[in-house]
Motif scaffolding. Sequence first.
Motif, mmCIF file in Angstrom:
data_model
loop_
_atom_site.group_PDB
_atom_site.id
_atom_site.type_symbol
_atom_site.label_atom_id
_atom_site.label_comp_id
_atom_site.label_asym_id
_atom_site.label_seq_id
_atom_site.Cartn_x
_atom_site.Cartn_y
_atom_site.Cartn_z
ATOM 1 N N ASP A 1 0.814 -1.218 0.000
ATOM 2 C CA ASP A 1 0.000 0.000 0.000
ATOM 3 C C ASP A 1 0.851 1.274 0.000
ATOM 4 O O ASP A 1 0.369 2.349 -0.336
ATOM 5 N N LEU A 2 2.104 1.147 0.407
ATOM 6 C CA LEU A 2 2.979 2.317 0.518
ATOM 7 C C LEU A 2 4.058 2.340 -0.565
ATOM 8 O O LEU A 2 4.957 3.174 -0.539
ATOM 9 N N ALA A 3 3.931 1.440 -1.528
ATOM 10 C CA ALA A 3 4.986 1.248 -2.528
ATOM 11 C C ALA A 3 5.339 2.522 -3.294
ATOM 12 O O ALA A 3 6.479 2.702 -3.706
ATOM 13 N N GLY A 4 4.401 3.429 -3.481
ATOM 14 C CA GLY A 4 4.661 4.639 -4.263
ATOM 15 C C GLY A 4 5.351 5.749 -3.490
ATOM 16 O O GLY A 4 5.693 6.779 -4.061
ATOM 17 N N THR A 5 5.551 5.539 -2.206
ATOM 18 C CA THR A 5 6.177 6.574 -1.381
ATOM 19 C C THR A 5 7.643 6.744 -1.765
ATOM 20 O O THR A 5 8.396 5.779 -1.772
ATOM 21 N N ARG A 6 8.035 7.970 -2.099
ATOM 22 C CA ARG A 6 9.435 8.263 -2.418
ATOM 23 C C ARG A 6 10.188 8.472 -1.099
ATOM 24 O O ARG A 6 9.679 9.143 -0.200
ATOM 25 N N ILE A 7 11.389 7.926 -0.998
ATOM 26 C CA ILE A 7 12.171 8.046 0.234
ATOM 27 C C ILE A 7 13.566 8.579 -0.091
ATOM 28 O O ILE A 7 14.280 8.015 -0.917
ATOM 29 N N VAL A 8 13.912 9.677 0.584
ATOM 30 C CA VAL A 8 15.260 10.238 0.498
ATOM 31 C C VAL A 8 15.904 10.048 1.864
ATOM 32 O O VAL A 8 15.452 10.629 2.853
ATOM 33 N N MET A 9 16.928 9.213 1.925
ATOM 34 C CA MET A 9 17.668 9.036 3.175
ATOM 35 C C MET A 9 18.563 10.255 3.351
ATOM 36 O O MET A 9 19.269 10.651 2.427
ATOM 37 N N LEU A 10 18.495 10.863 4.539
ATOM 38 C CA LEU A 10 19.346 12.004 4.891
ATOM 39 C C LEU A 10 20.145 11.559 6.100
ATOM 40 O O LEU A 10 19.577 11.388 7.170
ATOM 41 N N THR A 11 21.430 11.353 5.942
ATOM 42 C CA THR A 11 22.175 10.795 7.058
ATOM 43 C C THR A 11 23.641 11.207 7.030
ATOM 44 O O THR A 11 24.189 11.506 5.966
ATOM 45 N N ALA A 12 24.240 11.226 8.211
ATOM 46 C CA ALA A 12 25.668 11.521 8.323
ATOM 47 C C ALA A 12 26.509 10.294 7.966
ATOM 48 O O ALA A 12 27.723 10.389 7.817
ATOM 49 N N LYS A 13 25.854 9.142 7.834
ATOM 50 C CA LYS A 13 26.584 7.904 7.522
ATOM 51 C C LYS A 13 26.904 7.880 6.026
ATOM 52 O O LYS A 13 26.037 7.598 5.209
ATOM 53 N N GLY A 14 28.162 8.189 5.704
ATOM 54 C CA GLY A 14 28.529 8.361 4.313
ATOM 55 C C GLY A 14 29.453 7.322 3.720
ATOM 56 O O GLY A 14 29.891 7.465 2.588
ATOM 57 N N ARG A 15 29.756 6.284 4.469
ATOM 58 C CA ARG A 15 30.621 5.230 3.904
ATOM 59 C C ARG A 15 29.876 4.490 2.784
ATOM 60 O O ARG A 15 28.651 4.431 2.776
ATOM 61 N N ASP A 16 30.637 3.899 1.890
ATOM 62 C CA ASP A 16 30.031 3.152 0.779
ATOM 63 C C ASP A 16 29.066 2.081 1.287
ATOM 64 O O ASP A 16 28.010 1.860 0.692
ATOM 65 N N THR A 17 29.434 1.423 2.392
ATOM 66 C CA THR A 17 28.568 0.366 2.921
ATOM 67 C C THR A 17 27.243 0.952 3.430
ATOM 68 O O THR A 17 26.200 0.317 3.314
ATOM 69 N N ASP A 18 27.288 2.182 3.991
ATOM 70 C CA ASP A 18 26.056 2.823 4.467
ATOM 71 C C ASP A 18 25.144 3.186 3.293
ATOM 72 O O ASP A 18 23.933 2.972 3.340
ATOM 73 N N VAL A 19 25.755 3.742 2.249
ATOM 74 C CA VAL A 19 24.985 4.112 1.054
ATOM 75 C C VAL A 19 24.352 2.860 0.451
ATOM 76 O O VAL A 19 23.161 2.846 0.109
ATOM 77 N N ALA A 20 25.137 1.791 0.364
ATOM 78 C CA ALA A 20 24.619 0.535 -0.190
ATOM 79 C C ALA A 20 23.473 0.004 0.668
ATOM 80 O O ALA A 20 22.473 -0.493 0.138
ATOM 81 N N ARG A 21 23.586 0.145 1.994
ATOM 82 C CA ARG A 21 22.522 -0.316 2.884
ATOM 83 C C ARG A 21 21.246 0.498 2.656
ATOM 84 O O ARG A 21 20.147 -0.058 2.602
ATOM 85 N N GLY A 22 21.404 1.810 2.533
ATOM 86 C CA GLY A 22 20.236 2.672 2.310
ATOM 87 C C GLY A 22 19.550 2.379 0.990
ATOM 88 O O GLY A 22 18.325 2.250 0.921
#
Length: 121
Positions: free
Chosen positions: A73-94
């Motif tokens: 039901d929420l599939a169309g919701t756009r999500i922008v992660m805003l975070t101080a976690k900037g390592r490649d692994t964090d970006v990949a997780r997001g």
Amino acid sequence: MSHRILIADDEPNIVVSLEFMMKREGYDVLVARDGTEALATIRASRPALVLLDGMMPGMSGFEVCEAVRADPDLAGTRIVMLTAKGRDTDVARGMGAGADAYVIKPFSTQELVQRVGELLA
């Protein structure tokens, strides 16, 4: 009709500046101060887009993102992660959790406004 945006962040200074900026752009703005409140607000209010902090009390932004993506039901919701976690692994997780965009703090407010506009276009 203006798009509804949820700002989910536990840092009051960030919430205030994002809320001001998004209202100035003409968006209808909702605010959640932790992950649990964010997910409840997403389910109740169906915002078009969520500016989601990665690290919050209750549920993390990553967990909220996964919960939203798991709900058809929420599939169309756009999500922008805003975070101080900037390592490649964090970006990949997001991105792996289903985020549409990943923005690392500190960020350019103009770039963020532009990204939001693109996602809602």
